[in-house]
Design a protein around this motif. Sequence first.
Motif, short mmCIF file in Angstrom:
data_model
loop_
_atom_site.label_atom_id
_atom_site.label_comp_id
_atom_site.label_asym_id
_atom_site.label_seq_id
_atom_site.Cartn_x
_atom_site.Cartn_y
_atom_site.Cartn_z
N GLU A 66 35.08 2.74 64.34
CA GLU A 66 34.37 2.29 63.14
C GLU A 66 34.14 3.47 62.21
O GLU A 66 33.86 4.59 62.65
CB GLU A 66 33.04 1.67 63.53
CG GLU A 66 33.17 0.36 64.30
CD GLU A 66 31.83 -0.23 64.69
OE1 GLU A 66 31.45 -1.24 64.08
OE2 GLU A 66 31.18 0.35 65.57
N THR A 67 34.27 3.23 60.92
CA THR A 67 34.06 4.25 59.91
C THR A 67 33.69 3.55 58.61
O THR A 67 33.31 2.38 58.62
CB THR A 67 35.31 5.13 59.75
OG1 THR A 67 35.02 6.21 58.85
CG2 THR A 67 36.51 4.35 59.24
N SER A 68 33.77 4.26 57.50
CA SER A 68 33.59 3.65 56.19
C SER A 68 34.71 4.10 55.27
O SER A 68 35.25 5.21 55.44
CB SER A 68 32.23 4.04 55.58
OG SER A 68 31.17 3.52 56.35
N LEU A 69 35.05 3.25 54.32
CA LEU A 69 36.20 3.51 53.46
C LEU A 69 35.90 2.96 52.06
O LEU A 69 35.35 1.87 51.93
CB LEU A 69 37.44 2.84 54.03
CG LEU A 69 38.76 2.96 53.29
CD1 LEU A 69 39.28 4.39 53.35
CD2 LEU A 69 39.80 2.02 53.91
N THR A 70 36.26 3.72 51.05
CA THR A 70 36.12 3.24 49.68
C THR A 70 37.24 2.27 49.37
O THR A 70 38.41 2.59 49.52
CB THR A 70 36.15 4.41 48.68
OG1 THR A 70 35.08 5.30 48.99
CG2 THR A 70 35.99 3.90 47.26
N PHE A 71 36.87 1.06 48.96
CA PHE A 71 37.85 0.01 48.69
C PHE A 71 38.14 -0.04 47.19
O PHE A 71 37.27 -0.35 46.39
CB PHE A 71 37.30 -1.34 49.16
CG PHE A 71 38.25 -2.48 49.04
CD1 PHE A 71 39.27 -2.64 49.97
CD2 PHE A 71 38.15 -3.39 48.01
CE1 PHE A 71 40.15 -3.70 49.87
CE2 PHE A 71 39.02 -4.46 47.90
CZ PHE A 71 40.02 -4.61 48.84
N PRO A 72 39.38 0.30 46.77
CA PRO A 72 39.68 0.42 45.35
C PRO A 72 40.15 -0.86 44.66
O PRO A 72 40.58 -0.83 43.52
CB PRO A 72 40.81 1.45 45.36
CG PRO A 72 41.55 1.15 46.63
CD PRO A 72 40.50 0.71 47.62
N GLY A 73 40.08 -2.00 45.35
CA GLY A 73 40.68 -3.22 44.84
C GLY A 73 41.92 -3.54 45.64
O GLY A 73 42.56 -2.66 46.22
N MET A 74 42.29 -4.82 45.71
CA MET A 74 43.35 -5.24 46.62
C MET A 74 44.70 -4.61 46.31
O MET A 74 45.40 -4.10 47.19
CB MET A 74 43.47 -6.76 46.61
CG MET A 74 44.39 -7.28 47.71
SD MET A 74 43.89 -6.75 49.36
CE MET A 74 42.31 -7.56 49.52
N LYS A 75 45.12 -4.64 45.06
CA LYS A 75 46.43 -4.11 44.71
C LYS A 75 46.54 -2.63 45.04
O LYS A 75 47.53 -2.18 45.64
CB LYS A 75 46.73 -4.33 43.23
CG LYS A 75 48.10 -3.81 42.80
CD LYS A 75 48.39 -4.16 41.34
CE LYS A 75 49.77 -3.66 40.94
NZ LYS A 75 50.10 -4.04 39.53
N TYR A 76 45.52 -1.88 44.69
CA TYR A 76 45.57 -0.44 44.93
C TYR A 76 45.40 -0.11 46.41
O TYR A 76 45.90 0.91 46.89
CB TYR A 76 44.53 0.26 44.06
CG TYR A 76 44.82 0.12 42.60
CD1 TYR A 76 45.87 0.83 42.00
CD2 TYR A 76 44.10 -0.78 41.81
CE1 TYR A 76 46.16 0.67 40.66
CE2 TYR A 76 44.40 -0.95 40.46
CZ TYR A 76 45.43 -0.21 39.90
OH TYR A 76 45.72 -0.38 38.57
N MET A 77 44.71 -0.97 47.13
CA MET A 77 44.60 -0.78 48.57
C MET A 77 45.96 -0.94 49.23
O MET A 77 46.39 -0.13 50.06
CB MET A 77 43.61 -1.79 49.15
CG MET A 77 43.32 -1.58 50.63
SD MET A 77 42.33 -0.10 50.91
CE MET A 77 42.35 -0.02 52.69
N LEU A 78 46.68 -2.00 48.87
CA LEU A 78 48.01 -2.21 49.42
C LEU A 78 48.96 -1.09 49.01
O LEU A 78 49.79 -0.62 49.81
CB LEU A 78 48.56 -3.57 48.97
CG LEU A 78 47.94 -4.80 49.63
CD1 LEU A 78 48.35 -6.06 48.88
CD2 LEU A 78 48.35 -4.89 51.09
#
Length: 217
Positions: A66-78
């Motif tokens: 387990e950790t934490s991650l900055t989610f930049p939006g779906m397209k940029y995540m992919l």
Amino acid sequence: MKRLLTICLLLLQGSLFAQTYELPVKWKEYFADRNFSRFYVTEEYLLEEGTAYETLLLFADGTAAETSLTFPGMKYMLLSLDSHDELQTTDGVILKSKLQALVVNNYYFKKVNDRWHWFSVEGPISVFTFLDEGTMVTAIHNTRQKDMLEMATLALGYKKKMMKLLGDYTELSDKIAAKEKGYKFLDGKTNEVVHEYNLWVKENDPDWYNQHLLQVN
């Protein structure tokens, strides 16, 4: 069609998982249903910029963290998952080549033959999104059928296409044929319809149901 057939073959060849992941109770509950869309909090897939979200990492060796991650939006995540190998988390850099899957803020990503897919529903029939030349494509795939359906094509001929996809579950096909509430394209319930089919398979053909799932315990 060539693009979709290629992706389809990748899914057929690359979706068998030998590992069983030992997870805390909260994550076992997350994976119990496999209709991940029930957790979504926004239809735009764009969460608060710069915020670190709770993340589960599932490694190819069968371990989890387990950790934490900055989610930049779906397209940029992919795009990020499919490009460079390093993934920056709050606990340091993770090599994505060592990952099999991850969950960030209830969005489930799984690697299939070195390409990352965002799964809304996982099972004998899956609903997933991937990047094709920078464009997000959402598709539905029955693992016992050759072709896939792009979600965007369902606006025309929804009844015929979905009945073909789900044809061996007669009661469900009848609901679609009768255009019952919740079983028409404009109802926006395709994920739920697919999930209903998967639950039927789970009860009647558990071996097939489990064959293409990432296993958790």
